[in-house]
Write a protein that holds these residues in place. Structure first.
Motif, mmCIF file in Angstrom:
data_model
loop_
_atom_site.group_PDB
_atom_site.id
_atom_site.type_symbol
_atom_site.label_atom_id
_atom_site.label_comp_id
_atom_site.label_asym_id
_atom_site.label_seq_id
_atom_site.Cartn_x
_atom_site.Cartn_y
_atom_site.Cartn_z
ATOM 1 N N LYS A 145 12.307 -14.655 12.399
ATOM 2 C CA LYS A 145 10.954 -15.146 12.091
ATOM 3 C C LYS A 145 9.987 -13.967 12.206
ATOM 4 O O LYS A 145 9.577 -13.582 13.308
ATOM 5 C CB LYS A 145 10.503 -16.239 13.064
ATOM 6 C CG LYS A 145 11.595 -17.126 13.656
ATOM 7 C CD LYS A 145 12.344 -17.955 12.684
ATOM 8 C CE LYS A 145 13.330 -18.876 13.406
ATOM 9 N NZ LYS A 145 14.097 -19.686 12.484
ATOM 10 N N VAL A 146 9.633 -13.387 11.065
ATOM 11 C CA VAL A 146 8.790 -12.192 11.115
ATOM 12 C C VAL A 146 7.935 -12.084 9.851
ATOM 13 O O VAL A 146 8.375 -12.438 8.757
ATOM 14 C CB VAL A 146 9.658 -10.921 11.317
ATOM 15 C CG1 VAL A 146 10.654 -10.750 10.181
ATOM 16 C CG2 VAL A 146 8.810 -9.682 11.476
ATOM 17 N N VAL A 147 6.695 -11.611 10.039
ATOM 18 C CA VAL A 147 5.760 -11.355 8.943
ATOM 19 C C VAL A 147 5.181 -9.959 9.139
ATOM 20 O O VAL A 147 4.870 -9.562 10.272
ATOM 21 C CB VAL A 147 4.585 -12.361 8.933
ATOM 22 C CG1 VAL A 147 3.648 -12.086 7.761
ATOM 23 C CG2 VAL A 147 5.070 -13.786 8.896
ATOM 24 N N MET A 148 5.010 -9.239 8.032
ATOM 25 C CA MET A 148 4.289 -7.969 8.074
ATOM 26 C C MET A 148 3.202 -7.982 7.003
ATOM 27 O O MET A 148 3.490 -8.223 5.826
ATOM 28 C CB MET A 148 5.227 -6.782 7.854
ATOM 29 C CG MET A 148 4.498 -5.439 7.923
ATOM 30 S SD MET A 148 5.619 -4.026 7.976
ATOM 31 C CE MET A 148 6.303 -4.102 6.324
ATOM 32 N N VAL A 149 1.978 -7.743 7.426
ATOM 33 C CA VAL A 149 0.835 -7.652 6.525
ATOM 34 C C VAL A 149 0.348 -6.208 6.536
ATOM 35 O O VAL A 149 0.070 -5.651 7.602
ATOM 36 C CB VAL A 149 -0.298 -8.605 6.958
ATOM 37 C CG1 VAL A 149 -1.558 -8.340 6.144
ATOM 38 C CG2 VAL A 149 0.142 -10.056 6.825
ATOM 39 N N VAL A 150 0.264 -5.600 5.357
ATOM 40 C CA VAL A 150 -0.221 -4.223 5.237
ATOM 41 C C VAL A 150 -1.666 -4.265 4.754
ATOM 42 O O VAL A 150 -1.957 -4.832 3.692
ATOM 43 C CB VAL A 150 0.650 -3.402 4.263
ATOM 44 C CG1 VAL A 150 0.121 -1.965 4.162
ATOM 45 C CG2 VAL A 150 2.103 -3.408 4.710
ATOM 46 N N ARG A 151 -2.549 -3.650 5.538
ATOM 47 C CA ARG A 151 -3.987 -3.731 5.272
ATOM 48 C C ARG A 151 -4.585 -2.327 5.268
ATOM 49 O O ARG A 151 -4.237 -1.487 6.098
ATOM 50 C CB ARG A 151 -4.654 -4.595 6.350
ATOM 51 C CG ARG A 151 -6.085 -5.005 6.083
ATOM 52 C CD ARG A 151 -6.542 -6.033 7.128
ATOM 53 N NE ARG A 151 -7.818 -6.610 6.803
ATOM 54 C CZ ARG A 151 -8.994 -6.149 7.239
ATOM 55 N NH1 ARG A 151 -9.025 -5.089 8.050
ATOM 56 N NH2 ARG A 151 -10.121 -6.739 6.896
ATOM 57 N N ARG A 152 -5.493 -2.065 4.336
ATOM 58 C CA ARG A 152 -6.171 -0.779 4.306
ATOM 59 C C ARG A 152 -7.405 -0.836 5.206
ATOM 60 O O ARG A 152 -8.266 -1.700 5.033
ATOM 61 C CB ARG A 152 -6.581 -0.402 2.884
ATOM 62 C CG ARG A 152 -7.135 1.032 2.765
ATOM 63 C CD ARG A 152 -7.487 1.376 1.333
ATOM 64 N NE ARG A 152 -6.334 1.318 0.450
ATOM 65 C CZ ARG A 152 -5.406 2.267 0.378
ATOM 66 N NH1 ARG A 152 -5.499 3.345 1.168
ATOM 67 N NH2 ARG A 152 -4.395 2.144 -0.448
ATOM 68 N N GLU A 153 -7.450 0.078 6.162
ATOM 69 C CA GLU A 153 -8.584 0.138 7.084
ATOM 70 C C GLU A 153 -8.995 1.596 7.277
ATOM 71 O O GLU A 153 -8.170 2.420 7.710
ATOM 72 C CB GLU A 153 -8.216 -0.480 8.438
ATOM 73 C CG GLU A 153 -7.916 -1.974 8.365
ATOM 74 C CD GLU A 153 -7.566 -2.571 9.715
ATOM 75 O OE1 GLU A 153 -7.591 -1.835 10.717
ATOM 76 O OE2 GLU A 153 -7.258 -3.784 9.762
ATOM 77 N N GLN A 154 -10.252 1.916 6.939
ATOM 78 C CA GLN A 154 -10.801 3.267 7.121
ATOM 79 C C GLN A 154 -9.891 4.314 6.483
ATOM 80 O O GLN A 154 -9.478 5.297 7.107
ATOM 81 C CB GLN A 154 -11.005 3.563 8.609
ATOM 82 C CG GLN A 154 -12.001 2.618 9.259
ATOM 83 C CD GLN A 154 -12.131 2.845 10.752
ATOM 84 O OE1 GLN A 154 -11.310 3.523 11.373
ATOM 85 N NE2 GLN A 154 -13.184 2.292 11.335
#
Length: 709
Positions: free
Chosen positions: A455-464
């Motif tokens: 049970k795993v989720v990875m969210v890739v987000r652009r920050e700075q």
């Protein structure tokens, strides 16, 4: 590694830890677990009335699945002539004989509770079960009208004679075997009528005819009773001699030769259809069924007397769960609204919460909504570039899958591993897989020969101007419905080292990567067993040095022989071991010289204990893993599982306080003994119901935040 004590300077030969005396049979251990479920219904003080009825239903549904999967497998072994003995020394036939003996006793207990305790108690509170024959002529007429209009058109009587083959009986079907006599030829006939599963088994009378049944009582009649008393409408000009209820349970385990399966999704669909045709493993009949009808059914369903179960009263009580729909809050558990820490502390901003520090939620006491919001917000956030996720069981109306579909429509990269082989959830998962594919998500179905249970989720987000990876790990499924009744942990983090491991894991799941080294994650079938045994053995070494050894493990099942033997060796060395095992436990505690330092408890209560926790004292530098894996060969060798480390000391303290409270439970806890039996934990301490205290703690948190606001 052996830990043999010495006697007058002479080393004693270490015990043979493979000896059958040190193990409990897996199948019989499961029966013990289901007995503990039944005890929740038997105990008049354990739950409100309708909740006790619910446990009758859960017990019955559990038992159906047990026969469809486990008993069916043992029957296959026996019929194939396999004589291999289990770890406790039983042959397939010996297991089948013991299973039958114990199940018959349990069914007697269940029925005694339902008919002689629960039904009278419900009647005293205005909820009655009625029989057609006991109703007034006016009421019978109203029901006959309902039968003609709503039930008769759905029924299909099937004859059995030289011109009509024996009718097919589908899995879990409830049927009427009917003996008839032709009024013209006087020939004896046989027919079968299936009680249609598309209709409710329990018919509430005042919803059938509010005028005829206009009193304040809530009254139910069984569908089969109504059908049985109106069979004359199905067989005009025939004399009805007798009718007999029977129920069929078939082998429902889907076998998949994945090497030959060009399209796994299509193969699973074919397997689901084939469940209807599996071999009959149990035939339930009424005790008054005459021998000639029994013989006819046994011959045509190809079963022996071992597969036939005489059951008084109604056959198949799993449908009793429907009684919880009755609007009688006085007969149910007090409603509970979980605490939403992310909403209270961070205004619902899950990304801000996880950036601030690692977050741990304990469901159902903590709301599951932040997990849903994590996916939902990621799907709409313009700074999110991609979402990767594993899905095992999500339910039929999943807000999480809908959020993933929305993310694709927003132009994000979405990769989802949908486990099509999640037993009895295959149809749901096929539907969601197709829906995700239709909107353009990257959907994969896992690795050949392995179920993906992680049970795993990875969210890739652009920050700075940099990419940041947000992770969610769970011990339970991404299903908001079950999250209300299963106890599970959710863990959010932005740990770079864990993110690197998760990236590698998804590369294995979606591509051709053969990555075998993980820095922090334990991943089955790669390294979970090896690492767990290493941690057990390290605890032994540290205990021999400073005497502080302690291990606590919480799981659904403990079956793996190698892990059990490692725990036996640790106990022999003096390490204190607490095991919280809800279901199957093949280890025997309290055996002098073997497991005298091991305590095993099982907690059965309002919620299903589902979280997996692995704690090692490590000379005060405590180490904690949470995740999806039980200690069973299937989880360690045949599934993709993840156990993740918790490094934040404050979170370790939180989880430790949770399991320490569970270990003090003397209301809902059962303790296992050296012979494999269980008894309720009883001591002179004040009553501690751990689940009730967790609920109170969550309510106090909610009240505290409301007060502060």
């Amino acid at each position: 590694m052996q830990y043999a004590p010495e006697n007058n300077g002479i080393a004693i030969e270490p015990p043979d830890l493979h000896h059958t005396a040190y193990y409990v049979n897996r199948e019989l251990s499961w029966i013990n677990f289901n007995q503990r479920v039944l005890e929740e219904a038997l105990d008049k003080n354990a739950h409100p009335l309708l909740e006790r009825v619910k446990f009758i239903s859960i017990f019955s549904l559990n038992l159906d699945e047990y026969f469809m999967i486990r008993v069916a497998g043992i029957e296959d072994q026996y019929e194939a002539g396999i004589q291999d003995k289990t770890v406790d020394g039983l042959t397939p036939l010996e297991q089948l004989e013991q299973i039958r003996m114990r199940i018959l006793l349990q069914l007697h207990q269940r029925n005694d509770c339902f008919y002689n305790d629960l039904i009278p108690a419900l009647a005293d509170r205005g909820i009655e079960f009625v029989r057609f024959a006991d109703l007034s002529p006016e009421h019978q007429e109203a029901l006959e009208t309902y039968f003609r209009q709503e039930i008769y058109p759905v029924l299909t009587p099937l004859a059995f004679d030289t011109g009509h083959p024996f009718p097919f009986m589908s899995n879990l079907s409830l049927n009427l075997a009917i003996e008839l006599e032709d009024e013209e030829s006087m020939a004896v006939k046989f027919a079968r009528v299936k009680v249609p599963s598309i209709l409710p088994r329990l018919l509430q009378l005042n919803t059938i005819d509010a005028v005829a049944f206009d009193d304040d009582k809530i009254r139910f009649i069984w569908l089969e009773d109504l059908i049985e008393n109106n069979l004359g409408q199905l067989f005009p000009k025939m004399k009805l001699n007798r009718s007999h209820l029977f129920r069929v349970i078939r082998d429902a385990d889907i076998e998949i030769e994945e090497d030959e399966a060009g399209d796994l999704l299509e193969t699973i669909e074919q397997g689901i259809r084939s469940r209807r045709y599996g071999k009959v493993v149990r035939l339930d009949i009424s005790p008054d069924m005459p021998q000639h009808v029994r013989n006819l059914l046994m011959k045509n369903l190809d079963v022996t007397i071992r597969n036939v179960y005489e059951i008084e009263g109604v056959l198949g009580l799993g449908c009793l769960i429907d009684l919880l729909k009755i609007e009688r809050p006085d007969l149910k558990d007090e409603p509970f609204v979980p605490f939403n820490r992310v909403e209270e502390q961070f205004g619902g901003d899950i990304f801000n919460a996880v950036r601030t520090k690692d977050q741990l939620l304990y469901h159902p006491y903590d709301s599951f909504q932040p997990v849903v919001d994590f996916i939902r917000h990621a799907s709409a956030d313009p700074d999110v570039l991609s979402i990767k996720m594993t899905l095992y069981r999500v339910g039929s109306k999943s807000p999480i899958v809908k959020a993933l579909m929305h993310a694709v429509e927003q132009g994000k990269q979405v990769a989802v591993l949908v486990e099509l082989k999640a037993r009895f959830d295959e149809e749901n998962n096929i539907g969601w897989a197709r829906a995700l594919e239709d909107v353009g998500a990257h959907v994969v179905y896992g690795l050949p020969g392995l179920k993906t249970h992680s049970k795993v989720v990875m969210v890739v987000r652009r920050e700075q101007l940099k990419l940041k990876r947000y992770l969610h790990f769970g011990t339970g499924n991404y299903n908001p419905a079950t999250a209300k009744i299963y106890t599970d942990y959710s863990f959010f983090t932005t740990s770079e080292s864990l993110a690197n491991d998760v990236s590698e894991l998804f590369n294995v799941l979606t591509g051709y990567s053969k990555h075998k080294e993980y820095h922090q994650l334990l991943v089955s079938p790669v390294n979970t067993r090896k690492k767990i045994i290493e941690l057990i053995e390290r605890e032994v070494s540290l205990h021999q040095r400073d005497g502080s050894g302690r291990i606590v493990m919480k799981m659904n099942a403990l079956v793996d022989g190698r892990t059990i033997r490692a725990l036996y060796r640790a106990s022999s060395a003096g390490v204190k071991i607490d095991l919280i095992v809800r279901g199957i436990c093949c280890l025997k505690p309290e055996i002098p010289g073997i497991s005298e330092h091991i305590r095993v408890i099982s907690v059965i209560g309002r919620f299903l204990e589902h979280s997996r926790v692995y704690y090692f004292h490590n000379s005060g530098n405590e180490e904690l893993y949470l995740g999806s894996a039980d200690l069973m060969p299937r989880n360690l060798d045949h599934r993709v599982e993840t156990l993740f480390p918790v490094l934040d000391k404050s979170i370790i303290r939180m989880v430790k306080s949770d399991f320490e409270l569970i270990l003090l439970d003397n209301v809902k806890a059962w303790q296992m003994h050296a012979d494999g039996t269980y008894s309720k934990v009883e001591n002179q301490q004040p009553e501690i119901n751990s689940q009730k205290l967790f609920l109170e703690r969550a309510s106090q948190k909610k009240s505290s935040y409301q007060f502060n606001v």
